[in-house]
Design a protein around this motif. Sequence first.
Motif, PDB file in Angstrom:
ATOM      1  N   MET A   1       0.850  -1.182   0.000  1.00 44.53           N
ATOM      2  CA  MET A   1       0.000   0.000   0.000  1.00 44.53           C
ATOM      3  C   MET A   1       0.892   1.240   0.000  1.00 44.53           C
ATOM      4  SD  MET A   1      -3.002   1.601   0.146  1.00 44.53           S
ATOM      5  CE  MET A   1      -3.563   0.060  -0.482  1.00 44.53           C
ATOM      6  N   ARG A   2       0.715   2.091  -0.993  1.00 44.69           N
ATOM      7  CA  ARG A   2       1.520   3.311  -1.127  1.00 44.69           C
ATOM      8  C   ARG A   2       0.580   4.509  -1.063  1.00 44.69           C
ATOM      9  NH1 ARG A   2       3.394  -0.902  -3.795  1.00 44.69           N
ATOM     10  NH2 ARG A   2       5.577  -1.451  -3.341  1.00 44.69           N
ATOM     11  N   ILE A   3       0.773   5.316  -0.026  1.00 41.16           N
ATOM     12  CA  ILE A   3      -0.172   6.383   0.293  1.00 41.16           C
ATOM     13  C   ILE A   3       0.554   7.711   0.435  1.00 41.16           C
ATOM     14  CG2 ILE A   3      -1.887   7.171   1.973  1.00 41.16           C
ATOM     15  CD1 ILE A   3      -2.085   4.228   2.904  1.00 41.16           C
ATOM     16  N   VAL A   4      -0.097   8.766  -0.040  1.00 45.67           N
ATOM     17  CA  VAL A   4       0.354  10.134   0.223  1.00 45.67           C
ATOM     18  C   VAL A   4      -0.689  10.778   1.125  1.00 45.67           C
ATOM     19  CG1 VAL A   4       0.638  12.436  -0.775  1.00 45.67           C
ATOM     20  CG2 VAL A   4       1.692  10.459  -1.891  1.00 45.67           C
ATOM     21  N   LEU A   5      -0.208  11.450   2.183  1.00 44.25           N
ATOM     22  CA  LEU A   5      -1.104  12.140   3.110  1.00 44.25           C
ATOM     23  C   LEU A   5      -0.896  13.638   2.935  1.00 44.25           C
ATOM     24  CD1 LEU A   5      -3.122  11.515   5.439  1.00 44.25           C
ATOM     25  CD2 LEU A   5      -1.212  11.783   7.022  1.00 44.25           C
ATOM     26  N   VAL A   6      -1.972  14.360   2.653  1.00 46.76           N
ATOM     27  CA  VAL A   6      -1.871  15.803   2.468  1.00 46.76           C
ATOM     28  C   VAL A   6      -2.877  16.507   3.374  1.00 46.76           C
ATOM     29  CG1 VAL A   6      -1.043  15.638   0.098  1.00 46.76           C
ATOM     30  CG2 VAL A   6      -3.498  15.792   0.525  1.00 46.76           C
ATOM     31  N   GLY A   7      -2.663  17.811   3.537  1.00 45.13           N
ATOM     32  CA  GLY A   7      -3.544  18.605   4.377  1.00 45.13           C
ATOM     33  C   GLY A   7      -2.808  19.840   4.835  1.00 45.13           C
ATOM     34  N   PRO A   8      -3.524  20.863   5.253  1.00 47.66           N
ATOM     35  CA  PRO A   8      -2.889  22.119   5.667  1.00 47.66           C
ATOM     36  C   PRO A   8      -2.125  21.961   6.978  1.00 47.66           C
ATOM     37  CG  PRO A   8      -5.215  22.156   6.215  1.00 47.66           C
ATOM     38  CD  PRO A   8      -4.992  20.909   5.399  1.00 47.66           C
ATOM     39  N   PRO A   9      -1.264  22.922   7.296  1.00 43.15           N
ATOM     40  CA  PRO A   9      -0.603  22.903   8.603  1.00 43.15           C
ATOM     41  C   PRO A   9      -1.657  22.830   9.697  1.00 43.15           C
ATOM     42  CG  PRO A   9       0.270  24.669   7.224  1.00 43.15           C
ATOM     43  CD  PRO A   9      -0.932  24.118   6.507  1.00 43.15           C
TER      44      PRO A   9
ATOM     45  N   ASP B   1      -1.561   4.111  -4.337  1.00 39.04           N
ATOM     46  CA  ASP B   1      -2.871   3.483  -4.135  1.00 39.04           C
ATOM     47  C   ASP B   1      -3.916   4.492  -3.688  1.00 39.04           C
ATOM     48  OD1 ASP B   1      -2.341   0.523  -4.501  1.00 39.04           O
ATOM     49  OD2 ASP B   1      -0.781   1.029  -3.059  1.00 39.04           O
ATOM     50  N   ALA B   2      -3.478   5.525  -2.958  1.00 42.85           N
ATOM     51  CA  ALA B   2      -4.438   6.503  -2.448  1.00 42.85           C
ATOM     52  C   ALA B   2      -3.732   7.775  -2.024  1.00 42.85           C
ATOM     53  CB  ALA B   2      -5.217   5.923  -1.267  1.00 42.85           C
ATOM     54  N   VAL B   3      -4.457   8.878  -2.126  1.00 42.19           N
ATOM     55  CA  VAL B   3      -4.009  10.165  -1.588  1.00 42.19           C
ATOM     56  C   VAL B   3      -5.087  10.616  -0.613  1.00 42.19           C
ATOM     57  CG1 VAL B   3      -3.479  12.573  -2.104  1.00 42.19           C
ATOM     58  CG2 VAL B   3      -2.711  10.755  -3.667  1.00 42.19           C
ATOM     59  N   LEU B   4      -4.743  10.655   0.658  1.00 41.89           N
ATOM     60  CA  LEU B   4      -5.700  11.036   1.696  1.00 41.89           C
ATOM     61  C   LEU B   4      -5.550  12.525   1.994  1.00 41.89           C
ATOM     62  CD1 LEU B   4      -5.274   8.028   4.181  1.00 41.89           C
ATOM     63  CD2 LEU B   4      -6.945   8.304   2.334  1.00 41.89           C
ATOM     64  N   ASP B   5      -6.617  13.257   1.786  1.00 41.70           N
ATOM     65  CA  ASP B   5      -6.629  14.707   1.975  1.00 41.70           C
ATOM     66  C   ASP B   5      -7.363  15.032   3.274  1.00 41.70           C
ATOM     67  OD1 ASP B   5      -6.835  17.496   1.717  1.00 41.70           O
ATOM     68  OD2 ASP B   5      -8.580  17.349   0.388  1.00 41.70           O
ATOM     69  N   LEU B   6      -6.605  15.428   4.292  1.00 41.42           N
ATOM     70  CA  LEU B   6      -7.209  15.784   5.582  1.00 41.42           C
ATOM     71  C   LEU B   6      -7.770  17.201   5.486  1.00 41.42           C
ATOM     72  CD1 LEU B   6      -4.621  14.411   8.194  1.00 41.42           C
ATOM     73  CD2 LEU B   6      -6.616  13.275   7.190  1.00 41.42           C
ATOM     74  N   GLU B   7      -9.065  17.299   5.657  1.00 39.85           N
ATOM     75  CA  GLU B   7      -9.757  18.583   5.475  1.00 39.85           C
ATOM     76  C   GLU B   7     -10.116  19.195   6.830  1.00 39.85           C
ATOM     77  OE1 GLU B   7     -13.010  19.809   2.272  1.00 39.85           O
ATOM     78  OE2 GLU B   7     -13.900  18.669   3.919  1.00 39.85           O
ATOM     79  N   VAL B   8      -9.605  20.402   7.066  1.00 41.72           N
ATOM     80  CA  VAL B   8      -9.897  21.136   8.298  1.00 41.72           C
ATOM     81  C   VAL B   8     -10.163  22.593   7.911  1.00 41.72           C
ATOM     82  CG1 VAL B   8      -9.027  21.890  10.547  1.00 41.72           C
ATOM     83  CG2 VAL B   8      -8.386  19.652   9.664  1.00 41.72           C
ATOM     84  N   PRO B   9     -11.244  23.215   8.421  1.00 42.89           N
ATOM     85  CA  PRO B   9     -11.514  24.620   8.110  1.00 42.89           C
ATOM     86  C   PRO B   9     -10.344  25.511   8.506  1.00 42.89           C
ATOM     87  CG  PRO B   9     -13.411  23.602   9.177  1.00 42.89           C
ATOM     88  CD  PRO B   9     -12.282  22.626   9.286  1.00 42.89           C
ATOM     89  N   GLU B  10     -10.092  26.543   7.710  1.00 41.29           N
ATOM     90  CA  GLU B  10      -8.928  27.393   7.941  1.00 41.29           C
ATOM     91  C   GLU B  10      -8.943  28.055   9.315  1.00 41.29           C
ATOM     92  OE1 GLU B  10      -6.885  31.113   5.612  1.00 41.29           O
ATOM     93  OE2 GLU B  10      -7.283  29.257   4.528  1.00 41.29           O
ATOM     94  N   ASP B  11     -10.091  28.520   9.755  1.00 38.53           N
ATOM     95  CA  ASP B  11     -10.156  29.169  11.079  1.00 38.53           C
ATOM     96  C   ASP B  11      -9.782  28.181  12.184  1.00 38.53           C
ATOM     97  OD1 ASP B  11     -10.855  31.589  10.008  1.00 38.53           O
ATOM     98  OD2 ASP B  11     -13.006  31.388  10.420  1.00 38.53           O
ATOM     99  N   GLU B  12     -10.141  26.911  12.006  1.00 32.98           N
ATOM    100  CA  GLU B  12      -9.788  25.892  12.988  1.00 32.98           C
ATOM    101  C   GLU B  12      -8.281  25.648  12.983  1.00 32.98           C
ATOM    102  OE1 GLU B  12      -9.907  22.969  15.923  1.00 32.98           O
ATOM    103  OE2 GLU B  12     -11.381  24.504  15.357  1.00 32.98           O
ATOM    104  N   VAL B  13      -7.683  25.649  11.800  1.00 28.43           N
ATOM    105  CA  VAL B  13      -6.226  25.486  11.701  1.00 28.43           C
ATOM    106  C   VAL B  13      -5.532  26.598  12.485  1.00 28.43           C
ATOM    107  CG1 VAL B  13      -4.256  25.663  10.133  1.00 28.43           C
ATOM    108  CG2 VAL B  13      -6.211  24.243   9.515  1.00 28.43           C
ATOM    109  N   VAL B  14      -5.971  27.821  12.272  1.00 28.84           N
ATOM    110  CA  VAL B  14      -5.363  28.960  12.969  1.00 28.84           C
ATOM    111  C   VAL B  14      -5.537  28.811  14.474  1.00 28.84           C
ATOM    112  CG1 VAL B  14      -5.480  31.454  13.329  1.00 28.84           C
ATOM    113  CG2 VAL B  14      -5.671  30.516  11.007  1.00 28.84           C
TER     114      VAL B  14
END
Length: 218
Positions: free
Chosen positions: A1-9, A108-121
């Motif tokens: 299984m080959r995965i890329v994990l992406v998402g904002p800081p 096999d997959a790219v997992l995009d972690l989604e978090v609202p920008e205000d929550e990130v801040v």
Amino acid sequence: MRIVLVGPPGAGKGTQAALLAQRLDIPHISTGDLFRANISQGTELGRQVESILRSGGLVPDEVTIAMAADRMAKPDAEDGFLLDGFPRNIGQAKALDALLVEQGLRLDAVLDLEVPEDEVVKRIAGRRTCRKDSSHTFHVEYKQPKAEGVCDECGGELYQRDDDQEETVRKRLAIYHEETEPIIDYYREQGLVVTIPALAPVPEVTRRALAALPERAV
């Protein structure tokens, strides 16, 4: 299984990458860890990175790609890996594709972690770090110390790092939107992206990510 994990800081990539890699029994490959490992081991690439960072420069894509390629070629990554922090832009994504094609492999997959920008801040700007031990971290809302401004672990002073200031966080987010976010569309065109709502407790985000993977992975 080959995965890329992406998402904002602040999306929790490091935490989720470690948990998912352990669950899937594949190595967690982080560019930050690669830089530190190569520097501490005194490799040629490590010396290049150390020199660049000391001068305040940005590590060129070709150096990052070379480090990642070297790590992915290790025996423990033969059956797969989870990439965290790489690729960081379209150029790196295309280089990764080329590396995999050479070996007759693909993601096999790219997992995009989604978090609202205000929550990130809020997550990052509210973080407080111990001056005695930077691995001891707290949060003004989510993980308050027993005594204000004092580390529960060692009694050190808690402070807000310069790169955790709201203005700095928003600049980091702007860079993410400009440089890294485009790789999501790049991989979406390949049918690899699954968006994971990450505004939830850590175990629930892990469960969602595992559920989103192809059945053969879990």
